[in-house]
Design a protein around this motif. Sequence first.
Motif, PDB file in Angstrom:
ATOM      1  N   LEU A 153      -7.106   4.585 -14.115  1.00  0.00           N
ATOM      2  CA  LEU A 153      -6.842   4.959 -12.729  1.00  0.00           C
ATOM      3  C   LEU A 153      -7.955   4.450 -11.818  1.00  0.00           C
ATOM      4  O   LEU A 153      -7.691   3.963 -10.703  1.00  0.00           O
ATOM      5  CB  LEU A 153      -6.709   6.471 -12.597  1.00  0.00           C
ATOM      6  CG  LEU A 153      -6.519   7.005 -11.172  1.00  0.00           C
ATOM      7  CD1 LEU A 153      -5.304   6.382 -10.498  1.00  0.00           C
ATOM      8  CD2 LEU A 153      -6.385   8.519 -11.179  1.00  0.00           C
ATOM      9  N   ALA A 154      -9.206   4.535 -12.255  1.00  0.00           N
ATOM     10  CA  ALA A 154     -10.319   4.037 -11.442  1.00  0.00           C
ATOM     11  C   ALA A 154     -10.172   2.532 -11.204  1.00  0.00           C
ATOM     12  O   ALA A 154     -10.408   2.038 -10.094  1.00  0.00           O
ATOM     13  CB  ALA A 154     -11.647   4.347 -12.122  1.00  0.00           C
ATOM     14  N   ASN A 210       0.811  -1.214   0.000  1.00  0.00           N
ATOM     15  CA  ASN A 210       0.000   0.000   0.000  1.00  0.00           C
ATOM     16  C   ASN A 210       0.841   1.259   0.000  1.00  0.00           C
ATOM     17  O   ASN A 210       0.516   2.246  -0.674  1.00  0.00           O
ATOM     18  CB  ASN A 210      -0.929  -0.021   1.219  1.00  0.00           C
ATOM     19  CG  ASN A 210      -1.647   1.288   1.455  1.00  0.00           C
ATOM     20  OD1 ASN A 210      -1.118   2.177   2.112  1.00  0.00           O
ATOM     21  ND2 ASN A 210      -2.842   1.414   0.911  1.00  0.00           N
ATOM     22  N   GLU A 228      -2.282   7.320  -6.588  1.00  0.00           N
ATOM     23  CA  GLU A 228      -3.730   7.446  -6.558  1.00  0.00           C
ATOM     24  C   GLU A 228      -4.146   8.834  -7.047  1.00  0.00           C
ATOM     25  O   GLU A 228      -3.309   9.719  -7.238  1.00  0.00           O
ATOM     26  CB  GLU A 228      -4.246   7.191  -5.140  1.00  0.00           C
ATOM     27  CG  GLU A 228      -4.062   5.751  -4.688  1.00  0.00           C
ATOM     28  CD  GLU A 228      -4.598   5.507  -3.292  1.00  0.00           C
ATOM     29  OE1 GLU A 228      -5.599   4.776  -3.173  1.00  0.00           O
ATOM     30  OE2 GLU A 228      -4.021   6.046  -2.327  1.00  0.00           O
ATOM     31  N   ARG A 229      -5.435   9.013  -7.203  1.00  0.00           N
ATOM     32  CA  ARG A 229      -5.952  10.276  -7.755  1.00  0.00           C
ATOM     33  C   ARG A 229      -5.473  11.480  -6.950  1.00  0.00           C
ATOM     34  O   ARG A 229      -5.139  12.520  -7.509  1.00  0.00           O
ATOM     35  CB  ARG A 229      -7.485  10.231  -7.791  1.00  0.00           C
ATOM     36  CG  ARG A 229      -8.125  11.394  -8.534  1.00  0.00           C
ATOM     37  CD  ARG A 229      -9.621  11.184  -8.652  1.00  0.00           C
ATOM     38  NE  ARG A 229      -9.931   9.908  -9.260  1.00  0.00           N
ATOM     39  CZ  ARG A 229      -9.974   9.680 -10.574  1.00  0.00           C
ATOM     40  NH1 ARG A 229      -9.722  10.675 -11.414  1.00  0.00           N
ATOM     41  NH2 ARG A 229     -10.255   8.489 -11.046  1.00  0.00           N
ATOM     42  N   THR A 253       0.172   4.517  -2.889  1.00  0.00           N
ATOM     43  CA  THR A 253      -0.604   5.722  -2.561  1.00  0.00           C
ATOM     44  C   THR A 253      -0.146   6.945  -3.343  1.00  0.00           C
ATOM     45  O   THR A 253      -0.948   7.832  -3.642  1.00  0.00           O
ATOM     46  CB  THR A 253      -0.533   6.013  -1.056  1.00  0.00           C
ATOM     47  OG1 THR A 253       0.847   6.076  -0.656  1.00  0.00           O
ATOM     48  CG2 THR A 253      -1.224   4.930  -0.255  1.00  0.00           C
ATOM     49  N   GLU A 280      -4.509  10.433 -14.442  1.00  0.00           N
ATOM     50  CA  GLU A 280      -5.938  10.426 -14.165  1.00  0.00           C
ATOM     51  C   GLU A 280      -6.754  10.846 -15.393  1.00  0.00           C
ATOM     52  O   GLU A 280      -7.961  10.596 -15.458  1.00  0.00           O
ATOM     53  CB  GLU A 280      -6.269  11.350 -12.984  1.00  0.00           C
ATOM     54  CG  GLU A 280      -5.992  12.823 -13.207  1.00  0.00           C
ATOM     55  CD  GLU A 280      -4.541  13.222 -12.965  1.00  0.00           C
ATOM     56  OE1 GLU A 280      -4.242  14.428 -13.028  1.00  0.00           O
ATOM     57  OE2 GLU A 280      -3.708  12.322 -12.720  1.00  0.00           O
ATOM     58  N   ALA A 306      -2.628  -4.429  -9.671  1.00  0.00           N
ATOM     59  CA  ALA A 306      -2.507  -2.971  -9.657  1.00  0.00           C
ATOM     60  C   ALA A 306      -1.157  -2.544 -10.225  1.00  0.00           C
ATOM     61  O   ALA A 306      -1.064  -1.563 -10.985  1.00  0.00           O
ATOM     62  CB  ALA A 306      -2.680  -2.451  -8.231  1.00  0.00           C
ATOM     63  N   GLU A 327      -7.412   1.972  -8.658  1.00  0.00           N
ATOM     64  CA  GLU A 327      -7.837   2.254  -7.292  1.00  0.00           C
ATOM     65  C   GLU A 327      -8.772   1.179  -6.762  1.00  0.00           C
ATOM     66  O   GLU A 327      -8.770   0.869  -5.564  1.00  0.00           O
ATOM     67  CB  GLU A 327      -8.482   3.635  -7.226  1.00  0.00           C
ATOM     68  CG  GLU A 327      -7.472   4.759  -7.434  1.00  0.00           C
ATOM     69  CD  GLU A 327      -8.058   6.143  -7.268  1.00  0.00           C
ATOM     70  OE1 GLU A 327      -9.255   6.317  -7.599  1.00  0.00           O
ATOM     71  OE2 GLU A 327      -7.336   7.044  -6.821  1.00  0.00           O
ATOM     72  N   ARG A 328      -9.588   0.569  -7.642  1.00  0.00           N
ATOM     73  CA  ARG A 328     -10.438  -0.553  -7.197  1.00  0.00           C
ATOM     74  C   ARG A 328      -9.578  -1.742  -6.778  1.00  0.00           C
ATOM     75  O   ARG A 328      -9.879  -2.429  -5.791  1.00  0.00           O
ATOM     76  CB  ARG A 328     -11.420  -0.949  -8.301  1.00  0.00           C
ATOM     77  CG  ARG A 328     -12.554   0.045  -8.516  1.00  0.00           C
ATOM     78  CD  ARG A 328     -13.685  -0.580  -9.336  1.00  0.00           C
ATOM     79  NE  ARG A 328     -13.265  -0.971 -10.671  1.00  0.00           N
ATOM     80  CZ  ARG A 328     -13.298  -0.173 -11.735  1.00  0.00           C
ATOM     81  NH1 ARG A 328     -13.715   1.084 -11.603  1.00  0.00           N
ATOM     82  NH2 ARG A 328     -12.922  -0.614 -12.930  1.00  0.00           N
ATOM     83  N   LEU A 371      -6.505  -1.543  -5.622  1.00  0.00           N
ATOM     84  CA  LEU A 371      -5.890  -1.188  -4.343  1.00  0.00           C
ATOM     85  C   LEU A 371      -6.870  -1.388  -3.198  1.00  0.00           C
ATOM     86  O   LEU A 371      -6.502  -1.919  -2.135  1.00  0.00           O
ATOM     87  CB  LEU A 371      -5.420   0.265  -4.361  1.00  0.00           C
ATOM     88  CG  LEU A 371      -4.272   0.631  -5.292  1.00  0.00           C
ATOM     89  CD1 LEU A 371      -3.795   2.039  -4.982  1.00  0.00           C
ATOM     90  CD2 LEU A 371      -3.124  -0.354  -5.182  1.00  0.00           C
ATOM     91  N   GLU A 372      -8.108  -0.965  -3.379  1.00  0.00           N
ATOM     92  CA  GLU A 372      -9.100  -1.141  -2.327  1.00  0.00           C
ATOM     93  C   GLU A 372      -9.330  -2.627  -2.055  1.00  0.00           C
ATOM     94  O   GLU A 372      -9.469  -3.037  -0.885  1.00  0.00           O
ATOM     95  CB  GLU A 372     -10.417  -0.465  -2.722  1.00  0.00           C
ATOM     96  CG  GLU A 372     -11.547  -0.637  -1.723  1.00  0.00           C
ATOM     97  CD  GLU A 372     -11.214  -0.132  -0.329  1.00  0.00           C
ATOM     98  OE1 GLU A 372     -11.720  -0.722   0.649  1.00  0.00           O
ATOM     99  OE2 GLU A 372     -10.445   0.845  -0.202  1.00  0.00           O
TER     100      GLU A 372
END
Length: 565
Positions: A481-482, A456, A463-464, A460, A473, A507, A485-486, A488-489
Amino acid sequence: MVAPRARLRWWWYLLAVWAASCGPCGFQPEPGVKVVVPVMPTTLDWSHSDPDSWANYPVMLATQRGLTQLGLDHGVEPGLAERWERVTDGQGRDVYTFHLRRDVRWSNGAPLQARDFVVGWRRALQGRERGEMADLEGASEALALQERGAPEAEVRAALERVGVEAVDAHTLRVTLARPRSYFLARVANVYLFYPAPSADLEGKSDEEVRDYFDRPREGRPLALGPYRVERWDRAGERVRLVHNPASAFPPRMAEGETPVPVITLMKSEIGPALYERERVDFVFVDSAAALRIHRPDDLRREPLLSTYFLAFNTEKAPLDRPEVRRALSRALDREALLAGLLPAARPSHVLLPPELPGAATPEQAARLPRYAPEQARAELAGVERPLRLVYRSGDGFVPEVAIAERVAAQLARVGVRVVLEARSDFSAEIARRSAQGPRTYDLYLRRLGADYAHPNTFFTLFEREGNHQTGWETQAGGEPLARFERLLEAGDSAPDAATAQASYVQAQEVLVGEQAVIAPLYHPDRYYRARSRLRGLDVDPFNFLALRALRLGAASDALRAGESP
């Protein structure tokens, strides 16, 4: 004209002469081990801290401990907590129950209690880096109230609802707003999560608390680690640490080894010269250029959890096309980029260092762009304009100038011209935009270091809301990018390490492979010099001075090494 090597030798000679004549300048002999550090702490208050927290880590790591700690493989092990349980409640929140060690005492002999974490973490939620605590249940409410300047009573009430609770004296319950697979790694290293001596702090005014931390005296501030701060001399730029016999974490002693009673941390612009004259016992080697001229016998190396990379301005043609960025990555021979620049190097085409828990396997890493010059030449045939590469000016432990020059030479061999530009205002320059909107640079070089041992911390930045300044982005309407980030989540909320690893690897493939937002080049190491009589004095994987295991070798060992005991 004087040759560069001769100029460097002359410079060190002048420094040595000046140091020799500097008896009244603050470098008089004094007991214990003397260590030169790049900067002095900005605070001793580990709960409040500040944005320059990296300067405080050597002292904090020597004097405090976390609920967990990292093993030799960078995996999470028990620290102040001897064990813990993790469950997910009916609302999808992670709930940790930590069982504290009963033998841990503060430096005044008082036992560590769960209340110390409650007080420390609530203070951190009001400190200058309070956003670091945002994963705690209820933290978002407390942070929002402070941001809008709510009355103190409202903020206090919100802090009471934050998910940190003393079940009893030795049991701490922590509730996270949502599952976070990196939490145990963060509490090992990020010192905002360390406990605070609640018995000393509760009931004190803000001014009294500041005085408690900023004016060490009478054994305060209390410590849990093997050292405590005895004196902080701001004018003389020194911190004096003394051995803490009450610590439950003493360094392991071999036969003939003894604890170090006193450590003096000092800032000096002439650290290398002082080391040569045996006035100090440890010094970082902050010049990669110097290492190409002189590699002393006592030189030591620590592999960092860090990555040095080439970034692309994805908003600017022709770099707005992923296939061009991938081709540029394939044009780079990482082995040749680093050859001869350092005593050792770890070239790499991946973002996550292989030593990091959760990193890609060799088979997974092989899917990322690798050196393929002929393929790159064909794919870059349409690149006609020169590309502007920006990097930090000045010498450092990363050989930036040499790497920039070699990147330019390698890209020239596949038909791409690169114009180099060293900038002292590097961060401002890569953020600067043209009148038309896009950022003005084409390429930049940058080092990314881990804050904790988890994937992580490497992601970071990209990320956006991260400070990557690549513009990715805007690529494909923001869909890559979306998706990144999904992933990463999914990794951050994964119930187990294997599931998290699969998401983080995907990722990395989006960032480094499919979109080629960056081209990783190598994983840096940190070099330093230390006296042979010292054991356990080194640098940790996060690039911080490590004093926790420090001890003195046997006198006979020191004599055999040609040093005074």
